[in-house]
Design a protein around this motif. Structure first.
Motif, short mmCIF file in Angstrom:
data_model
loop_
_atom_site.label_atom_id
_atom_site.label_comp_id
_atom_site.label_asym_id
_atom_site.label_seq_id
_atom_site.Cartn_x
_atom_site.Cartn_y
_atom_site.Cartn_z
N GLY A 22 0.70 -1.10 0.02
CA GLY A 22 -0.03 0.01 -0.07
C GLY A 22 0.96 1.23 0.01
O GLY A 22 1.90 1.38 -0.59
N SER A 23 0.52 2.42 0.76
CA SER A 23 1.11 3.69 0.75
C SER A 23 1.19 4.16 2.06
O SER A 23 0.50 3.65 3.29
CB SER A 23 0.37 4.52 -0.18
OG SER A 23 -0.97 5.02 0.37
N LEU A 24 1.93 5.29 2.35
CA LEU A 24 1.76 6.25 3.50
C LEU A 24 0.51 6.77 3.66
O LEU A 24 -0.21 6.72 2.56
CB LEU A 24 2.71 7.29 3.23
CG LEU A 24 4.20 6.82 3.42
CD1 LEU A 24 4.96 8.06 3.22
CD2 LEU A 24 4.53 6.18 4.46
N THR A 25 -0.29 6.84 4.72
CA THR A 25 -1.52 7.27 5.06
C THR A 25 -1.48 8.99 5.35
O THR A 25 -2.49 9.47 5.53
CB THR A 25 -2.10 6.74 6.15
OG1 THR A 25 -1.46 6.74 7.22
CG2 THR A 25 -2.45 5.17 5.70
N THR A 26 -0.53 9.54 4.97
CA THR A 26 -0.25 10.93 4.92
C THR A 26 0.82 11.35 4.02
O THR A 26 1.37 10.54 3.16
CB THR A 26 0.32 11.37 6.22
OG1 THR A 26 1.88 10.89 6.38
CG2 THR A 26 -0.33 10.84 7.56
N PRO A 27 0.55 12.71 3.45
CA PRO A 27 1.33 13.12 2.49
C PRO A 27 2.99 13.00 2.73
O PRO A 27 3.15 13.14 3.91
CB PRO A 27 1.11 14.79 2.39
CG PRO A 27 -0.26 14.62 2.88
CD PRO A 27 -0.48 13.71 3.99
N PRO A 28 3.63 12.45 1.61
CA PRO A 28 3.19 12.49 -0.01
C PRO A 28 2.53 11.13 -0.31
O PRO A 28 2.42 10.95 -1.58
CB PRO A 28 4.56 12.65 -0.53
CG PRO A 28 5.53 11.96 0.47
CD PRO A 28 4.93 12.09 1.87
N CYS A 29 1.89 10.32 0.60
CA CYS A 29 1.29 9.02 0.22
C CYS A 29 2.16 8.29 -0.79
O CYS A 29 1.39 7.42 -1.66
CB CYS A 29 0.00 9.56 -0.50
SG CYS A 29 -1.26 10.70 0.50
N SER A 30 3.47 8.06 -0.50
CA SER A 30 4.19 7.17 -1.33
C SER A 30 3.76 5.75 -1.30
O SER A 30 3.24 5.52 -0.26
CB SER A 30 5.54 7.45 -0.70
OG SER A 30 6.20 8.69 -0.56
N GLU A 31 3.82 5.13 -2.59
CA GLU A 31 3.41 3.56 -2.47
C GLU A 31 4.67 2.73 -2.37
O GLU A 31 5.85 3.14 -1.81
CB GLU A 31 2.75 3.72 -3.79
CG GLU A 31 1.38 4.53 -3.98
CD GLU A 31 0.58 3.87 -5.03
OE1 GLU A 31 -0.65 4.20 -4.95
OE2 GLU A 31 1.00 3.65 -6.11
#
Length: 306
Positions: A256-265
């Motif tokens: 998945g991704s980070l759940t905060t900006p920058p939301c990197s996958e």
């Protein structure tokens, strides 16, 4: 998959800390302001705030997700094999509110043990942990009272792996979270008493509207004042947590991704199957400090994107 789920809390950010015996000086957060409101700085607009955040809008493997029959049949895997890990107590950590979440971090040195997990042939080192209220991941559409994120990073390619632990409120406080009420008292220097006793039952309805009665415990601190307060921890012992979670097994795994900006996958997610308890007073302290800080469920893997 039986959970007595109740209230909700949690999310991320990587700040460095110095020794718990020194004054901690942190660089101000970089990038534009973002938050969890319904306004133009909230989750629906993160991808528009800065070109660096575009993945929040265009990403195809965004987190958090709902873990249910459909996601389990498509991209979430239930892992029953023990996770390879090597955890020891961390000395001289610092608990603080960073403007988005309550986070515990530390400054590694030559004597710091690299608490680690291994996924496949890749090793990830623990760099910090933080909270969301309510939980960001849901099980069959239901929030938990909160969520603990143990954030790990590979030292070579800097990729991330996160262990997500769903938190379930109970009447009695839990030793592992003792610093939460202590940090709350330090942020509110007047050390005012809570006028509402912790009810020994359950909670829910998104943590009872984020514990309405938390307003009786004091005014929500502003980010400017709260981010300047640190609570030093001489030792963080993960043994009770790891033991209760049976060595991080069983768990749900997905990319998945980070759940905060920058939301990197390309974040390797490991969401624990079994919840971990948190005292209602400790949960109230979290809510008082960070409020609602859970990103909405992401549907980027819906049928239209397959």
């Amino acid at each position: 998959m039986k959970f007595i789920l109740s209230v909700v809390i949690a999310t991320s950010s990587l700040f460095a800390a110095v020794s718990a015996h020194a004054i901690v000086k942190r660089a101000p957060p970089s990038g534009p302001h973002w938050d969890y409101s319904g306004d133009k700085t909230g989750p629906d607009h993160w991808g528009l705030l800065d070109p660096a955040y575009v993945t929040c809008e265009t990403g195809m493997q965004q987190s958090p997700v709902d873990i249910n029959a459909q996601s389990l049949s498509r991209f979430v895997h239930c892992a029953k094999k023990a996770l390879t890990f090597d955890y020891e107590p961390v000395k001289d950590a610092v608990a603080h509110f960073n403007g988005h979440t309550v986070e515990i971090d530390w400054t590694p040195n030559s004597k710091t043990h690299n608490n680690s997990i291994a996924i496949g042939k890749k090793e990830y080192h623990l760099i910090q942990f933080h909270f969301h209220t309510p939980s960001e991941h849901r099980i069959n559409g239901r929030h938990a009272d909160g969520e603990l994120h143990l954030v790990h990073r590979n030292p070579v390619d800097k990729s991330l792996a996160v262990i997500g632990v769903l938190l379930q409120a109970q009447a009695r406080n839990v030793p592992f979270f003792h610093y939460l009420t202590a940090l709350q008292k330090k942020v509110h220097a007047d050390k005012r008493d809570s006028a509402v006793a912790a009810a020994p039952g359950t909670t829910s309805a998104v943590v009872d509207e984020l514990l309405k009665d938390s307003v009786c415990a004091g005014t929500q601190p502003t980010p400017q004042s709260a981010t300047k307060v640190d609570y030093p921890l001489k030792l963080v012992d993960f043994a009770p947590l790891v033991r209760a979670l049976k060595g991080f097994t069983p768990r749900w795994e997905y990319s998945g991704s980070l759940t905060t900006p920058p939301c990197s996958e390309n974040v390797a997610w490991n969401v624990m199957h079994d919840p971990y308890p948190i005292g209602l007073d400790q949960l109230r302290a979290l809510v008082d400090l960070q409020g609602y800080n859970a990103r909405d469920l992401e549907d980027s893997r819906g049928p239209a994107h397959e």
